[in-house]
Design an enzyme around this catalytic site. Sequence first.
Site, PDB file in Angstrom:
ATOM      1  N   ASP A 102       0.860  -1.173   0.000  1.00 49.83           N
ATOM      2  CA  ASP A 102       0.000   0.000   0.000  1.00 49.83           C
ATOM      3  C   ASP A 102       0.911   1.242   0.000  1.00 49.83           C
ATOM      4  O   ASP A 102       1.924   1.252  -0.704  1.00 49.83           O
ATOM      5  CB  ASP A 102      -0.951  -0.062   1.208  1.00 49.83           C
ATOM      6  CG  ASP A 102      -2.008   1.028   1.219  1.00 49.83           C
ATOM      7  OD1 ASP A 102      -2.847   1.043   0.302  1.00 49.83           O
ATOM      8  OD2 ASP A 102      -1.992   1.853   2.146  1.00 49.83           O
ATOM      9  N   TYR A 148     -12.531   7.667  -2.068  1.00 48.25           N
ATOM     10  CA  TYR A 148     -12.126   7.706  -0.654  1.00 48.25           C
ATOM     11  C   TYR A 148     -10.909   8.583  -0.392  1.00 48.25           C
ATOM     12  O   TYR A 148     -10.843   9.280   0.633  1.00 48.25           O
ATOM     13  CB  TYR A 148     -11.921   6.285  -0.111  1.00 48.25           C
ATOM     14  CG  TYR A 148     -10.615   5.626  -0.502  1.00 48.25           C
ATOM     15  CD1 TYR A 148      -9.516   5.650   0.346  1.00 48.25           C
ATOM     16  CD2 TYR A 148     -10.475   4.960  -1.716  1.00 48.25           C
ATOM     17  CE1 TYR A 148      -8.320   5.054  -0.001  1.00 48.25           C
ATOM     18  CE2 TYR A 148      -9.293   4.352  -2.084  1.00 48.25           C
ATOM     19  CZ  TYR A 148      -8.209   4.399  -1.228  1.00 48.25           C
ATOM     20  OH  TYR A 148      -7.028   3.811  -1.587  1.00 48.25           O
ATOM     21  N   TYR A 231      -2.297  10.466   3.060  1.00 52.05           N
ATOM     22  CA  TYR A 231      -3.350  11.077   2.230  1.00 52.05           C
ATOM     23  C   TYR A 231      -3.181  12.573   1.993  1.00 52.05           C
ATOM     24  O   TYR A 231      -3.235  13.043   0.854  1.00 52.05           O
ATOM     25  CB  TYR A 231      -4.730  10.750   2.822  1.00 52.05           C
ATOM     26  CG  TYR A 231      -4.936   9.263   2.888  1.00 52.05           C
ATOM     27  CD1 TYR A 231      -5.147   8.520   1.731  1.00 52.05           C
ATOM     28  CD2 TYR A 231      -4.839   8.575   4.100  1.00 52.05           C
ATOM     29  CE1 TYR A 231      -5.278   7.143   1.771  1.00 52.05           C
ATOM     30  CE2 TYR A 231      -4.969   7.189   4.150  1.00 52.05           C
ATOM     31  CZ  TYR A 231      -5.186   6.483   2.983  1.00 52.05           C
ATOM     32  OH  TYR A 231      -5.294   5.118   3.023  1.00 52.05           O
ATOM     33  N   HIS A 291      -6.488  -6.459  -2.179  1.00 55.49           N
ATOM     34  CA  HIS A 291      -5.608  -5.398  -1.686  1.00 55.49           C
ATOM     35  C   HIS A 291      -4.782  -5.874  -0.490  1.00 55.49           C
ATOM     36  O   HIS A 291      -3.717  -5.329  -0.218  1.00 55.49           O
ATOM     37  CB  HIS A 291      -6.461  -4.187  -1.288  1.00 55.49           C
ATOM     38  CG  HIS A 291      -5.666  -2.971  -0.951  1.00 55.49           C
ATOM     39  ND1 HIS A 291      -4.861  -2.323  -1.861  1.00 55.49           N
ATOM     40  CD2 HIS A 291      -5.542  -2.265   0.202  1.00 55.49           C
ATOM     41  CE1 HIS A 291      -4.276  -1.290  -1.284  1.00 55.49           C
ATOM     42  NE2 HIS A 291      -4.669  -1.227  -0.034  1.00 55.49           N
TER      43      HIS A 291
END
Length: 314
Positions: A102, A148, A231, A291
């Site tokens: 990730d 998201y 993020y 994932h």
Amino acid sequence: MEKIQHSEVEVKGLRLHVAEIGTGSKAVVFLHGFPEIWYTWRHQMIAVANAGYRGVAFDFRGYGLSEQPVEPERETMFDLVHEIVGLLDALNIAKAFLVGKDFGAIPGYLTTAVHPERVAGIITLGIPFMLPGPSAVQSHLLLPKGFYITRWREPGRAEADFGRFPVKSVIRNIYTLFSRSEVPIAAEDQEIMDLFNPSTPLPPWFSEEDLATYASLYEKSGFRYALQVPYRSIDVDAGLSDVKVTIPSLLIVGEKDYVLKFPGMEDYIRSGAVKNFVPDLEIVYIPEGSHFVPEQIPEKVNQLIIEFLDKQSI
């Protein structure tokens, strides 16, 4: 699991929680994503130790049992690069293999680009080579506004969304939603947590005990740092140009990973365009892989990792 040793290691003025197993001279350092933590790598740590390597997984700063920096909102991916190198120094590891999943793939590749002398090889799962910067979020504009990452980049929005639930429920919701092959996108009148159907069971490879472990670690750290890195800082320019990663690399792709449906992502990988930046790259696809493939199909992932490691010199 009981053979995994836990310690606190000071790196760049912060105490980091570090898990280790194995006494081999070659070290493998695992880099987690979100909502993951050192525990994400439990299967792989044991496998590499059994294969003669030293397995190291840690909670990034601001995650789990590691300390929070004073001003999380000023942090970027580059703070994690300094942290990775600082951890290698603190553990007396001159050169390591990096394994990132990730968003953990991004500081892994940045470390490899900026400090190639410290990395013997890099394996990433789900995320190919990419640099943070404005271009990293450009493709997000092609997705609906309920995407998201777009939602979580908005200050205060995820905090309000997550804050409606206990931490354990947030982890359950994300693990369940993000193990599907669809990109998580909320409608205009929804938040991301509203996408979760309470009647949906946990994935079969993720137990209530696993959930409790994750929850206990995120109850300690909360989500403040995780929302900033990756993020809200993914668009901070890397300041690097003409980057080529020339060390041996492996990309493991679950073909049911929703990330493949990000605009341009599958073509970037399957066309081989990624090899313009990482010429010595092997790509392996796992047809049923989601994932969370290291936890979902650990035997296959362990086999691929160890086969790659055994081919390299350090």
